[in-house]
Scaffold this motif. Structure first.
Motif, PDB file in Angstrom:
ATOM      1  N   ALA A  92       0.825  -1.209   0.000  1.00 31.84           N
ATOM      2  CA  ALA A  92       0.000   0.000   0.000  1.00 31.84           C
ATOM      3  C   ALA A  92       0.861   1.261   0.000  1.00 31.84           C
ATOM      4  O   ALA A  92       0.575   2.222  -0.720  1.00 31.84           O
ATOM      5  N   MET A  93       1.929   1.255   0.798  1.00 29.81           N
ATOM      6  CA  MET A  93       2.806   2.427   0.864  1.00 29.81           C
ATOM      7  C   MET A  93       3.645   2.589  -0.399  1.00 29.81           C
ATOM      8  O   MET A  93       3.834   3.697  -0.883  1.00 29.81           O
ATOM      9  N   GLU A  94       4.166   1.500  -0.895  1.00 34.98           N
ATOM     10  CA  GLU A  94       5.150   1.580  -1.976  1.00 34.98           C
ATOM     11  C   GLU A  94       4.532   1.617  -3.371  1.00 34.98           C
ATOM     12  O   GLU A  94       5.084   2.249  -4.270  1.00 34.98           O
ATOM     13  N   LEU A  95       3.405   0.931  -3.566  1.00 35.31           N
ATOM     14  CA  LEU A  95       2.847   0.790  -4.912  1.00 35.31           C
ATOM     15  C   LEU A  95       1.388   1.215  -5.015  1.00 35.31           C
ATOM     16  O   LEU A  95       0.866   1.351  -6.117  1.00 35.31           O
ATOM     17  N   GLY A  96       0.734   1.360  -3.886  1.00 37.95           N
ATOM     18  CA  GLY A  96      -0.713   1.496  -3.870  1.00 37.95           C
ATOM     19  C   GLY A  96      -1.294   0.109  -3.646  1.00 37.95           C
ATOM     20  O   GLY A  96      -0.774  -0.877  -4.162  1.00 37.95           O
ATOM     21  N   ALA A  97      -2.348   0.029  -2.901  1.00 38.01           N
ATOM     22  CA  ALA A  97      -2.904  -1.266  -2.506  1.00 38.01           C
ATOM     23  C   ALA A  97      -3.728  -1.900  -3.619  1.00 38.01           C
ATOM     24  O   ALA A  97      -4.601  -1.271  -4.205  1.00 38.01           O
ATOM     25  N   SER A  98      -3.442  -3.164  -3.884  1.00 37.97           N
ATOM     26  CA  SER A  98      -4.267  -3.959  -4.792  1.00 37.97           C
ATOM     27  C   SER A  98      -5.550  -4.359  -4.058  1.00 37.97           C
ATOM     28  O   SER A  98      -5.669  -4.186  -2.842  1.00 37.97           O
ATOM     29  N   GLU A  99      -6.489  -4.919  -4.799  1.00 39.77           N
ATOM     30  CA  GLU A  99      -7.726  -5.399  -4.178  1.00 39.77           C
ATOM     31  C   GLU A  99      -7.416  -6.438  -3.096  1.00 39.77           C
ATOM     32  O   GLU A  99      -7.980  -6.403  -2.005  1.00 39.77           O
ATOM     33  N   ALA A 100      -6.505  -7.353  -3.386  1.00 35.15           N
ATOM     34  CA  ALA A 100      -6.147  -8.386  -2.406  1.00 35.15           C
ATOM     35  C   ALA A 100      -5.552  -7.762  -1.149  1.00 35.15           C
ATOM     36  O   ALA A 100      -5.911  -8.150  -0.031  1.00 35.15           O
ATOM     37  N   ALA A 101      -4.671  -6.790  -1.318  1.00 31.70           N
ATOM     38  CA  ALA A 101      -4.063  -6.134  -0.153  1.00 31.70           C
ATOM     39  C   ALA A 101      -5.119  -5.433   0.688  1.00 31.70           C
ATOM     40  O   ALA A 101      -5.071  -5.473   1.921  1.00 31.70           O
ATOM     41  N   ARG A 102      -6.081  -4.793   0.039  1.00 33.44           N
ATOM     42  CA  ARG A 102      -7.150  -4.106   0.783  1.00 33.44           C
ATOM     43  C   ARG A 102      -7.993  -5.105   1.574  1.00 33.44           C
ATOM     44  O   ARG A 102      -8.308  -4.878   2.737  1.00 33.44           O
ATOM     45  N   VAL A 103      -8.354  -6.210   0.962  1.00 36.83           N
ATOM     46  CA  VAL A 103      -9.187  -7.209   1.640  1.00 36.83           C
ATOM     47  C   VAL A 103      -8.439  -7.809   2.829  1.00 36.83           C
ATOM     48  O   VAL A 103      -8.975  -7.892   3.940  1.00 36.83           O
ATOM     49  N   ILE A 104      -7.204  -8.229   2.606  1.00 34.16           N
ATOM     50  CA  ILE A 104      -6.410  -8.832   3.681  1.00 34.16           C
ATOM     51  C   ILE A 104      -6.217  -7.831   4.818  1.00 34.16           C
ATOM     52  O   ILE A 104      -6.372  -8.170   5.996  1.00 34.16           O
ATOM     53  N   SER A 105      -5.901  -6.600   4.464  1.00 31.12           N
ATOM     54  CA  SER A 105      -5.709  -5.566   5.482  1.00 31.12           C
ATOM     55  C   SER A 105      -6.978  -5.314   6.274  1.00 31.12           C
ATOM     56  O   SER A 105      -6.934  -5.171   7.501  1.00 31.12           O
TER      57      SER A 105
END
Length: 177
Positions: free
Chosen positions: A22-35
Motif C-alpha cells: 500500500a505504501m510503496e505501490l498502492g494497494a491492490s484489491e487483495a491487499a485491501r481485503v487482507i488488510s
C-alpha cells in the motif's frame, strides 16, 4: 470471498507484505481485503481483551530467535498463530505462544501509516513507550505478557521499515487501505 479463500489456503497473515504494498505501490484489491480483515481482527481483540495485537515476522532475543505471527482467517477458537522455524513441537505449544507473543514494532508503524485509526495511534504509542532501545533504535517487538522489549535486540529490517512508514506519513501520502 475468493481472496479470503486463497488466503486460508496459504496460511496465516501478518502486517506485511500488504501494508508495504500500500505504501510503496498502492494497494491492490487483495491487499485491501487482507488488510481489512487483519486490522479489524486486531482491533476487535483489543476491544474485547484490552490486549494489543500486532502480528508479523519478528526476530526475537531468545530461542527460537525468529517467529512468524499471524492471523488465521479460518481460526475460529484462536485465530492468532505463532510459527517457529526450528523445533516446532517445542515452540508452538500454548505456553510458549504466550511467552513468545510479541507486539511487532514495525507492524505498529505500518498500520499507523496506512490505517489511521484510534487503535493504530494507541499501538504506536505503546511501541514508542516500550520499544525504544537507547543507542540502537527500536526493538523488533514487545513481549505481550511482560510489556518488555526484546532485550537489547533490534534489526535493520525493523528500523528501516519504521523509517519508511514515518517518511510515508510525513510526505502526506497517508492512505486508508
Amino acid at each position: 470471498m475468493r481472496i479470503l479463500g486463497r488466503v486460508a489456503d496459504i496460511g496465516s497473515v501478518g502486517a506485511e507484505p500488504h501494508t508495504l504494498e500500500a505504501m510503496e505501490l498502492g494497494a491492490s484489491e487483495a491487499a485491501r481485503v487482507i488488510s481489512d480483515v487483519l486490522f479489524t481482527a486486531q482491533v476487535d481483540e483489543y476491544r474485547s481483551t484490552g490486549r494489543f495485537v500486532c502480528v508479523s515476522e519478528s526476530s526475537i532475543d531468545r530461542a527460537p530467535w525468529f517467529i512468524y505471527q499471524g492471523f488465521d482467517v479460518e481460526g475460529e477458537e484462536n485465530p492468532w498463530t505463532l510459527e517457529a522455524m526450528a523445533d516446532r513441537a517445542r515452540y508452538e505449544t500454548p505456553a510458549m505462544r504466550r511467552a513468545l507473543d510479541v507486539v511487532n514494532c514495525k507492524g505498529a508503524y505500518l498500520w499507523n501509516a496506512v490505517r489511521p485509526h484510534a487503535y493504530s495511534d494507541r499501538l504506536v504509542s505503546h511501541v514508542r513507550e516500550r520499544g525504544r532501545i537507547s543507542d540502537l533504535g527500536f526493538a523488533s517487538g514487545i513481549y505481550a505478557a511482560t510489556g518488555q522489549p526484546t532485550a537489547n535486540y533490534s534489526d535493520i529490517n525493523t528500523n528501516g521499515i519504521i523509517l519508511e512508514a514515518v517518511a510515508y506519513v510525513l510526505s502526506g501520502r497517508k492512505t486508508l487501505l
